[in-house]
Design an enzyme around this catalytic site. Structure first.
Site, mmCIF file in Angstrom:
data_model
loop_
_atom_site.group_PDB
_atom_site.id
_atom_site.type_symbol
_atom_site.label_atom_id
_atom_site.label_comp_id
_atom_site.label_asym_id
_atom_site.label_seq_id
_atom_site.Cartn_x
_atom_site.Cartn_y
_atom_site.Cartn_z
ATOM 1 N N GLU A 145 -12.996 1.661 1.944
ATOM 2 C CA GLU A 145 -11.549 1.486 1.740
ATOM 3 C C GLU A 145 -11.184 1.851 0.306
ATOM 4 O O GLU A 145 -11.966 1.611 -0.620
ATOM 5 C CB GLU A 145 -11.142 0.032 1.990
ATOM 6 C CG GLU A 145 -10.525 -0.233 3.354
ATOM 7 C CD GLU A 145 -9.114 0.346 3.497
ATOM 8 O OE1 GLU A 145 -8.733 1.256 2.736
ATOM 9 O OE2 GLU A 145 -8.387 -0.136 4.374
ATOM 10 N N ASP A 146 -10.001 2.396 0.140
ATOM 11 C CA ASP A 146 -9.542 2.661 -1.216
ATOM 12 C C ASP A 146 -9.082 1.368 -1.886
ATOM 13 O O ASP A 146 -9.492 1.059 -2.987
ATOM 14 C CB ASP A 146 -8.425 3.720 -1.239
ATOM 15 C CG ASP A 146 -7.317 3.420 -0.254
ATOM 16 O OD1 ASP A 146 -7.548 2.645 0.688
ATOM 17 O OD2 ASP A 146 -6.204 3.970 -0.422
ATOM 18 N N ASP A 198 -5.176 -4.821 -0.653
ATOM 19 C CA ASP A 198 -3.955 -5.345 -1.264
ATOM 20 C C ASP A 198 -3.723 -6.747 -0.676
ATOM 21 O O ASP A 198 -4.231 -7.738 -1.198
ATOM 22 C CB ASP A 198 -2.815 -4.368 -0.938
ATOM 23 C CG ASP A 198 -1.612 -4.528 -1.838
ATOM 24 O OD1 ASP A 198 -1.409 -5.645 -2.345
ATOM 25 O OD2 ASP A 198 -0.874 -3.559 -2.048
ATOM 26 N N LYS A 224 -6.643 -5.896 -5.366
ATOM 27 C CA LYS A 224 -5.632 -6.636 -6.127
ATOM 28 C C LYS A 224 -5.786 -8.110 -5.786
ATOM 29 O O LYS A 224 -5.185 -8.588 -4.814
ATOM 30 C CB LYS A 224 -4.222 -6.163 -5.753
ATOM 31 C CG LYS A 224 -3.875 -4.762 -6.230
ATOM 32 C CD LYS A 224 -2.454 -4.401 -5.817
ATOM 33 C CE LYS A 224 -2.022 -3.064 -6.379
ATOM 34 N NZ LYS A 224 -0.702 -2.645 -5.859
ATOM 35 N N PHE A 275 2.332 -1.263 -9.321
ATOM 36 C CA PHE A 275 2.543 -0.094 -8.459
ATOM 37 C C PHE A 275 1.657 1.032 -8.964
ATOM 38 O O PHE A 275 2.050 1.795 -9.835
ATOM 39 C CB PHE A 275 4.012 0.312 -8.475
ATOM 40 C CG PHE A 275 4.405 1.082 -7.255
ATOM 41 C CD1 PHE A 275 3.540 1.989 -6.659
ATOM 42 C CD2 PHE A 275 5.648 0.887 -6.676
ATOM 43 C CE1 PHE A 275 3.898 2.689 -5.522
ATOM 44 C CE2 PHE A 275 6.027 1.573 -5.540
ATOM 45 C CZ PHE A 275 5.145 2.484 -4.960
ATOM 46 N N VAL A 276 0.456 1.106 -8.423
ATOM 47 C CA VAL A 276 -0.496 2.106 -8.904
ATOM 48 C C VAL A 276 -0.611 3.267 -7.924
ATOM 49 O O VAL A 276 -0.463 3.098 -6.718
ATOM 50 C CB VAL A 276 -1.894 1.499 -9.148
ATOM 51 C CG1 VAL A 276 -1.873 0.545 -10.320
ATOM 52 C CG2 VAL A 276 -2.437 0.813 -7.905
ATOM 53 N N ARG A 315 -1.707 11.420 -4.452
ATOM 54 C CA ARG A 315 -3.074 11.137 -3.989
ATOM 55 C C ARG A 315 -4.104 11.983 -4.731
ATOM 56 O O ARG A 315 -5.252 11.572 -4.902
ATOM 57 C CB ARG A 315 -3.196 11.414 -2.490
ATOM 58 C CG ARG A 315 -2.395 10.489 -1.585
ATOM 59 C CD ARG A 315 -2.831 10.671 -0.146
ATOM 60 N NE ARG A 315 -1.892 10.164 0.833
ATOM 61 C CZ ARG A 315 -1.844 8.912 1.282
ATOM 62 N NH1 ARG A 315 -2.670 8.022 0.806
ATOM 63 N NH2 ARG A 315 -0.963 8.548 2.192
#
Ligand code: PRP
Length: 203
Positions: free
Chosen positions: A119-120, A123, A151, A172-173, A185
């Site tokens: 996973e990137d 959140d 996060k 907000f990255v 991206r």
């Protein structure tokens, strides 16, 4: 006027279209590369006795990480196979709802396989929570998760992420797979988007 890239590699530093939209860099290209190497070494050691490790990438955000992580594992001498899933949250707005629809399923049976979900970002954790239940229903030998970013302040449901690249603030990255409206991206680093970028309408 041309500026130096936040993390420029090689002899030529050319500003790219996205650099001026970034308020500040939080993780450089070099830091990402080094951390992925460390994660791969750790995973290679933990799975040393496994013949064919199966990496499951969750499109689209994790595609950069998947590509670099698989190659880093290759350099560690760990053979991997790659699978891709695409899922969509039914939720509205910028955060996921945890209600998920499968857009692209696994191409093969994972029963008995040693699986690592790539996973990137974690959140709220809702996507991963759903995905882990789904994968468990397919009777894998084991399932673990590697997430490049997390996060911690945003996590709503506890999810067992065995390998974490970076814990980051709830900002907000974008970059390295993370998008805003499908853009950014391709950035090789991760940065915080300037507020005026997401408050103005995009073309
Ligand atoms: C992102 C990311 C995770 C998920 C994490 O995907 O790739 O899958 O959100 O959020 P959560 O922990 O709050 O559930 P997104 O739905 O934005 O799709 P993308 O990967 O195509 O950008």
């Amino acid at each position: 006027m041309r500026q130096a890239l936040p993390m420029a590699e090689g002899p030529v530093a050319v500003e790219s279209w996205y650099d001026s939209d970034i308020d500040h860099v939080i993780i450089t290209e070099e830091q990402i590369r080094d951390r992925i190497t460390e994660l791969a070494k750790q995973v290679a050691a933990d799975y040393a006795s496994v013949d064919r490790l199966l990496l499951v990438c969750v499109l689209k955000g994790a595609v950069m990480f998947m590509a670099d992580f698989a190659r880093a594992l290759g350099r560690c001498g760990t053979p991997v196979e790659l699978e891709f899933m695409a899922i969509s949250s039914y939720g509205q707005g910028a955060t996921s709802s945890g209600v998920v629809r499968i857009l692209k399923d696994l191409d093969r049976d994972i029963a008995g396989r040693q699986v690592i979900v790539v996973e990137d970002i974690v959140d709220s954790g809702l996507t991963l929570s759903w995905l882990l239940k789904y994968l468990e229903s397919r009777s894998p030998g084991s399932v673990e998760v590697v997430a490049l970013f997390r996060k911690p302040d945003a996590v709503k449901v506890p999810v067992p992420v065995r390998y974490v690249g970076f814990d980051i603030a709830s900002e907000f990255v974008v970059g390295y797979g993370l998008d805003f409206a499908e853009r950014y991206r391709e950035m090789p680093y991760v940065g915080v988007l300037k507020p005026e970028v997401y408050t103005r309408s995009l073309p």
